[in-house]
Design an enzyme around this catalytic site. Structure first.
Site, PDB file in Angstrom:
ATOM      1  N   GLY A  24       1.246  -0.946   0.035  1.00 12.11           N
ATOM      2  CA  GLY A  24      -0.366  -0.313  -0.117  1.00 12.11           C
ATOM      3  C   GLY A  24       0.693   1.553   0.189  1.00 12.11           C
ATOM      4  CE  LYS A 219       0.992   3.072  -5.343  1.00  8.40           C
ATOM      5  NZ  LYS A 219      -0.498   3.807  -5.798  1.00  8.40           N
ATOM      6  CG  ASP A 248       0.088   6.360  -8.474  1.00  9.34           C
ATOM      7  OD1 ASP A 248       0.117   7.378  -8.460  1.00  9.34           O
ATOM      8  OD2 ASP A 248      -0.774   5.420  -8.153  1.00  9.34           O
ATOM      9  CD  GLU A 274      -2.265   6.366 -11.093  1.00  9.72           C
ATOM     10  OE1 GLU A 274      -3.398   6.538  -9.602  1.00  9.72           O
ATOM     11  OE2 GLU A 274      -2.344   5.140 -11.261  1.00  9.72           O
ATOM     12  CD  GLU A 301      -5.266   7.677  -5.203  1.00  9.05           C
ATOM     13  OE1 GLU A 301      -4.398   6.812  -3.720  1.00  9.05           O
ATOM     14  OE2 GLU A 301      -4.112   6.897  -6.194  1.00  9.05           O
ATOM     15  CG  ASP A 324     -12.038   5.347  -5.855  1.00  9.75           C
ATOM     16  OD1 ASP A 324     -12.977   5.017  -5.018  1.00  9.75           O
ATOM     17  OD2 ASP A 324     -10.920   5.376  -5.153  1.00  9.75           O
ATOM     18  CG  HIS A 351      -7.811   5.332  -6.847  1.00  4.91           C
ATOM     19  ND1 HIS A 351      -8.258   4.895  -5.316  1.00  4.91           N
ATOM     20  CD2 HIS A 351      -6.714   4.485  -6.619  1.00  4.91           C
ATOM     21  CE1 HIS A 351      -7.296   4.709  -4.197  1.00  4.91           C
ATOM     22  NE2 HIS A 351      -6.481   4.339  -5.399  1.00  4.91           N
ATOM     23  CD  GLU A 378      -5.814   0.965  -9.116  1.00  6.19           C
ATOM     24  OE1 GLU A 378      -4.691   1.253  -7.799  1.00  6.19           O
ATOM     25  OE2 GLU A 378      -6.734   2.140  -8.224  1.00  6.19           O
TER      26      GLU A 378
END
Length: 412
Positions: A24, A219, A248, A274, A301, A324, A351, A378
């Protein structure tokens, strides 16, 4: 015959879940704790509506308190009557004469509205004994429009234009219903979390391809730009040219840094970059989109509401819309933003702060009823074990959910 179901009580729960080391994490949110502010609509029947808004732990209790305040007026309402003109209900909730000051239409208050709205849609689908996607797909264009609050966006999309889009969608709807037999394509975000070392990213990428994923995300946003560049080219070398890779940055760069770094990343052929910079800066994204073309920019997002999405669309500042439903005001506002995106010919690839639970329903509606392209959705697996009906992926594709409601019921 319609079953009458009356909301008798609102119960709110602060749910927080542990994550494995490094999962995460991104360039800005380095120590996330995936959490939900949950709204339960208790009724005079065995049915309970469940709605969620997503946070990273700290402040989740504040969203829960806001849900308590905003939801008071729903007690005593019959759900089918409530949803018959939900656009008006949504407007009344979002424009509370006192709580509106705390937004408006953003932050803690709007996250609370998302949880409440999503609970209403979940309960509505359960009363119809259908999955949320089925409920939405079966609505007439007029019924869909009645769910929406067009205030402040009619300079881009009027009710009449929304109806036209939906009526046009009806004509070729049956062709797009084929997606129900194939399932919706997923992409793997869990491959390249920010805190994962390079060897883990490489191994995750190989496993994702073995599981049937044709797209994945990495990421980026390191203080040392060379780390991002090296990792991006490393993952491209690992999976080859046939796999789609998204990058991202999670808002980490300034505009000038974004231009410089994206130009260096261009040769590894990212499908998009992103959230390169501040999520409220429409003009910076407009400038960036022009400067780095043909590299495409994705965002949404952290875009909080229909007004900001309207501005991004009007400015041609994004190539992919990542709205989202647990960030904006819930399913109603998500649908409105999707319709605006359709008018502007910008694909919607949400997202999934909900881990895909609700969005697996919404992308089916977007494709079948609105006519948005079925690119991919996603996939983040970290909270699967906490849901009663977790999303299911097979060979890189979402299986169409069959459970009643929006798939947000938690394991007891």
């Amino acid at each position: 015959m319609m079953t009458s179901v009356v909301i008798k009580e609102i119960v709110v729960e602060d749910k927080r879940f542990p994550l494995d080391s490094g999962a995460g994490s991104d360039a800005v949110h380095t120590i996330p704790q995936y959490s939900y502010a949950v709204c339960y609509l208790k009724t005079d029947s065995p049915l309970t509506g469940v709605g969620i808004a997503f946070t990273l732990g700290s402040g989740n209790d504040l969203v829960c308190k806001a849900i308590e305040y905003l939801s008071e007026s729903l007690v005593g309402k019959e759900i089918n009557e409530l949803m018959a003109n939900f656009g008006t209900v949504f407007s009344q909730l979002s424009d509370s004469p006192t709580f509106r000051w705390l937004g408006p239409h953003k932050g803690i208050i709007h996250l609370a509205l998302a949880s409440i709205t999503n609970a209403c849609f979940d309960l509505w689908a359960k009363t119809k004994k259908v999955p949320l996607w089925k409920l939405l797909v079966d609505l007439s264009p007029e019924e869909v429009v009645n769910l929406l609050d067009f205030r402040y966006v009619e300079d881009l999309l009027t009710k009449e234009e929304a109806l036209e889009i939906l009526h046009q969608g009806q004509v070729t709807k049956s062709e797009r219903e084929k997606i129900l037999s194939t399932g919706y394509t997923g992409y793997d975000t869990s491959v390249g979390w920010f805190n994962y070392p390079d060897d883990v990213v490489v191994e995750n990428a190989k496993q994702a391809v073995a599981k049937g994923f044709k797209a994945m995300k990495l990421k980026v946003g390191s203080k040392d730009f060379s780390r991002d560049i090296n990792r991006a080219f490393l993952i491209r070398e690992t999976v080859g040219d046939d796999i789609t890779i998204m990058l991202d940055a999670n808002q980490q760069w300034t505009l000038h840094q974004s231009i410089e770094i994206i130009r260096q990343l261009k040769d590894m052929n990212p499908y998009w970059v992103e959230e390169p910079t501040d999520p409220d800066d429409v003009l910076a994204h407009q400038t960036l989109a022009r400067a780095v073309s043909p590299v495409k920019i994705a965002l949404g997002e952290h875009v909080p509401n229909k007004i900001m999405f309207k501005n991004f669309l009007q400015a041609n500042a994004m190539s992919f819309n990542q709205v989202d439903t647990v960030r904006v005001g819930g399913i109603s506002e998500f649908i409105l933003i999707s319709l605006m995106s359709k008018k502007c010919n910008v694909p919607v690839i949400p997202h999934v702060g909900d881990m895909g639970q609700i969005h697996q329903h919404l992308v089916l509606f977007n494709h079948i009823s609105i006519g948005l392209p079925d690119l991919f959705l996603e996939y983040i697996p970290h909270l699967r074990k906490y849901f009663k009906f977790p999303v299911t992926i097979s060979d890189g594709r979402y299986k169409v959910p069959e459970n009643y409601g929006s798939s947000c019921d938690f394991v007891e």
